[in-house]
Write a protein that holds these residues in place. Sequence first.
Motif, PDB file in Angstrom:
ATOM      1  N   SER A  62       0.841  -1.188   0.000  1.00 13.53           N
ATOM      2  CA  SER A  62       0.000   0.000   0.000  1.00 13.53           C
ATOM      3  C   SER A  62       0.879   1.242   0.000  1.00 13.53           C
ATOM      4  O   SER A  62       1.957   1.251   0.606  1.00 13.53           O
ATOM      5  N   ASN A  63       0.419   2.280  -0.658  1.00 10.52           N
ATOM      6  CA  ASN A  63       1.073   3.587  -0.570  1.00 10.52           C
ATOM      7  C   ASN A  63       0.390   4.478   0.459  1.00 10.52           C
ATOM      8  O   ASN A  63       0.635   5.679   0.501  1.00 10.52           O
ATOM      9  N   ILE A  69       6.914  -5.535   7.202  1.00 12.40           N
ATOM     10  CA  ILE A  69       7.238  -5.354   5.782  1.00 12.40           C
ATOM     11  C   ILE A  69       6.132  -4.550   5.116  1.00 12.40           C
ATOM     12  O   ILE A  69       4.958  -4.929   5.157  1.00 12.40           O
ATOM     13  N   LEU A  70       6.498  -3.431   4.520  1.00 15.14           N
ATOM     14  CA  LEU A  70       5.563  -2.604   3.758  1.00 15.14           C
ATOM     15  C   LEU A  70       6.123  -2.440   2.351  1.00 15.14           C
ATOM     16  O   LEU A  70       7.247  -1.983   2.174  1.00 15.14           O
ATOM     17  N   LEU A  71       5.343  -2.843   1.357  1.00 13.94           N
ATOM     18  CA  LEU A  71       5.733  -2.687  -0.035  1.00 13.94           C
ATOM     19  C   LEU A  71       4.974  -1.513  -0.628  1.00 13.94           C
ATOM     20  O   LEU A  71       3.741  -1.484  -0.602  1.00 13.94           O
ATOM     21  N   LYS A  72       5.716  -0.543  -1.165  1.00 13.09           N
ATOM     22  CA  LYS A  72       5.108   0.661  -1.720  1.00 13.09           C
ATOM     23  C   LYS A  72       5.367   0.695  -3.228  1.00 13.09           C
ATOM     24  O   LYS A  72       6.495   0.966  -3.657  1.00 13.09           O
ATOM     25  N   PRO A  73       4.340   0.407  -4.041  1.00 13.44           N
ATOM     26  CA  PRO A  73       4.533   0.366  -5.495  1.00 13.44           C
ATOM     27  C   PRO A  73       5.041   1.696  -6.048  1.00 13.44           C
ATOM     28  O   PRO A  73       4.511   2.752  -5.744  1.00 13.44           O
ATOM     29  N   ARG A  74       6.091   1.605  -6.892  1.00 15.16           N
ATOM     30  CA  ARG A  74       6.667   2.796  -7.521  1.00 15.16           C
ATOM     31  C   ARG A  74       6.459   2.769  -9.032  1.00 15.16           C
ATOM     32  O   ARG A  74       6.692   3.763  -9.712  1.00 15.16           O
ATOM     33  N   THR A  76      14.579  -0.898  -3.493  1.00 16.55           N
ATOM     34  CA  THR A  76      13.490  -1.070  -4.452  1.00 16.55           C
ATOM     35  C   THR A  76      13.779  -2.306  -5.292  1.00 16.55           C
ATOM     36  O   THR A  76      14.890  -2.456  -5.824  1.00 16.55           O
ATOM     37  N   LEU A  77      12.775  -3.197  -5.382  1.00 17.91           N
ATOM     38  CA  LEU A  77      12.939  -4.429  -6.131  1.00 17.91           C
ATOM     39  C   LEU A  77      11.747  -4.669  -7.045  1.00 17.91           C
ATOM     40  O   LEU A  77      10.638  -4.198  -6.772  1.00 17.91           O
ATOM     41  N   SER A  78      11.973  -5.438  -8.095  1.00 18.59           N
ATOM     42  CA  SER A  78      10.865  -5.907  -8.929  1.00 18.59           C
ATOM     43  C   SER A  78      10.157  -7.034  -8.198  1.00 18.59           C
ATOM     44  O   SER A  78      10.666  -7.582  -7.209  1.00 18.59           O
ATOM     45  N   GLY A  79       8.981  -7.387  -8.670  1.00 19.81           N
ATOM     46  CA  GLY A  79       8.265  -8.502  -8.074  1.00 19.81           C
ATOM     47  C   GLY A  79       9.083  -9.777  -8.105  1.00 19.81           C
ATOM     48  O   GLY A  79       9.143 -10.530  -7.123  1.00 19.81           O
ATOM     49  N   ARG A  80       9.742 -10.046  -9.223  1.00 18.61           N
ATOM     50  CA  ARG A  80      10.595 -11.229  -9.346  1.00 18.61           C
ATOM     51  C   ARG A  80      11.787 -11.142  -8.405  1.00 18.61           C
ATOM     52  O   ARG A  80      12.137 -12.105  -7.717  1.00 18.61           O
ATOM     53  N   ASN A 135       4.641  -0.227 -12.280  1.00 14.09           N
ATOM     54  CA  ASN A 135       3.896  -1.464 -12.457  1.00 14.09           C
ATOM     55  C   ASN A 135       4.742  -2.688 -12.162  1.00 14.09           C
ATOM     56  O   ASN A 135       4.204  -3.793 -12.023  1.00 14.09           O
ATOM     57  N   GLN A 136       6.053  -2.514 -12.061  1.00 13.07           N
ATOM     58  CA  GLN A 136       6.956  -3.639 -11.842  1.00 13.07           C
ATOM     59  C   GLN A 136       7.686  -3.584 -10.501  1.00 13.07           C
ATOM     60  O   GLN A 136       7.990  -4.628  -9.926  1.00 13.07           O
ATOM     61  N   ASP A 137       7.981  -2.385 -10.012  1.00 13.09           N
ATOM     62  CA  ASP A 137       8.877  -2.229  -8.869  1.00 13.09           C
ATOM     63  C   ASP A 137       8.154  -1.671  -7.643  1.00 13.09           C
ATOM     64  O   ASP A 137       7.223  -0.876  -7.766  1.00 13.09           O
ATOM     65  N   SER A 138       8.651  -2.092  -6.478  1.00 16.12           N
ATOM     66  CA  SER A 138       8.132  -1.569  -5.214  1.00 16.12           C
ATOM     67  C   SER A 138       9.279  -1.269  -4.264  1.00 16.12           C
ATOM     68  O   SER A 138      10.276  -2.004  -4.222  1.00 16.12           O
ATOM     69  N   GLU A 139       9.105  -0.193  -3.510  1.00 11.73           N
ATOM     70  CA  GLU A 139      10.042   0.118  -2.433  1.00 11.73           C
ATOM     71  C   GLU A 139       9.741  -0.815  -1.264  1.00 11.73           C
ATOM     72  O   GLU A 139       8.585  -1.021  -0.897  1.00 11.73           O
TER      73      GLU A 139
END
Length: 501
Positions: free
Chosen positions: A42-43, A76-81, A97-101, A83-87
């Motif tokens: 979530s952002n 753990i909080l993933l913040k989409p940056r 920052t990483l991609s889903g993979r 369509n592929q990557d999240s902080e």
Amino acid sequence: MKGVMIQGTASDVGKSLIVTALCRMFANDGVKVVPFKSQNMSNNSYVTKDGKEIGRAQGIQAEAAKIEATVWMNPILLKPRSNQDSEIVYLGKSLKTLSGRGYRDNFYEKGLAVIKKSLEHLVSEYELVVIEGAGSPVEINLKDRELVNMKVAELADVPVILVADIDRGGVFASIVGTLELLEPEERQRVAGVIINKFRGDISLFEDGIHWLEKKTGIPVLGVLPYVENHMIDGEDSLSLNNQFSSRKKGNLDVAVIHLPFVSNYSDLEPFVYEEDVSIRWVNHASEFGNPDAVIIPGTKSTINDLNTLIDKQLDILIQKHIENGGYVIGICGGYQILGEEIIDETGSDTGIRNSMVKGLGCIPGRTIFYDEKETVRATGVYHENTGLIPKGKLEGFEIHLGKTVLHQQRCSFLALDNGKEEGFYGKNGQIIGTYLHHLFHNDEWRNHWLNMIRKSKGLHCKETIYISDYKDKRYDEIADQMKAHLNFEKLINIINKWSSK
């Protein structure tokens, strides 16, 4: 561990609200209860007392539990940056920052370890843990390395209650289908079902309850009503769209620019309780119309969203809106977008070092992005240059990478308690930029801003609506409302029986 996990047949079935209500129910019964969500995407953030960042839902749930929020409640909080990557925000601090993979391949073991550590920490301090899952527990392509549903229930060794949303239709298929896709040992952990967002005559659904219990062998613990205007901040854009789409048209038309990576949209939720205010999303130039005010909200990807805004020619409409005397306010990323230019010095926003884009030019300042994120709760008063008379402190929080430097003197919006000047205040409040999230949760300020707009339209000013006064009461009301439709004693028995195994 003594606890329970609330999982759902899909996203936005009401898990967050149910966990919030359960936290208040147990707290009101004198139980030292704590919420937990292993991984949030979530952002919409919440800043803890020590300046750490967690998912907003867990911050709200902590308030309902009558305790102070900590990073252990959402490690753990993933913040989409994109369509592929999240902080990745790890224990309240930005990690990478990483991609889903990349996340699945390189972070799983680290994530698993911090979840175990967090659960151990919470168990040492609290009597009962109410755990929230994410999405569906039967996403087949993700199950082998998931960190949010049945793996967490296994680590905590707690029973699972499955929640389904009847309002969206297909409730029987969603429940039975979810159970059929679970592994046998996972299905044995499901100890109850809750059907949420029911409208109408419950007697007409009794046959459905009997069929479900006979078909699945699992008790239906409750059929919860659809709760309008529950005043509990939503976790994702689905909940926000639903909340605002039901609003009646008011005398004040406030257009919110729908940025692709909008963040902290809980900034807008207080307007729901202003009867003469219509809040609407604007995705395209054709939807802009002739608003009384425009809000550019925060974003997790400022430059990308600025480019999208320009591609849609919304920049021209916002500039003309200001020229015609309309009000505009930019919050965080929206503040940056209103400036003259944005420089990504370290590539922290775009991934490209020293990239530069021109902003809308409505605020005389430039923003430079650095690597270090600022995450802090903030308090202050109106800056003396605004000419506004302070009526107590303004409170909020800051979460941003960029720093904005103004080219003009004596145009700041706020004087913060830490001695810093913050934001921009121009044309007697017609143009405002600020990094202070939850600015509109300050009731006196929100009323002042709306009254400026009312006066400009020749409308009567209104008295302040103090929504902050009854938010805590709303926790009690929602808990009581849900408890009336929930077999709470049976839920307690399930929890006690499981923990005594």
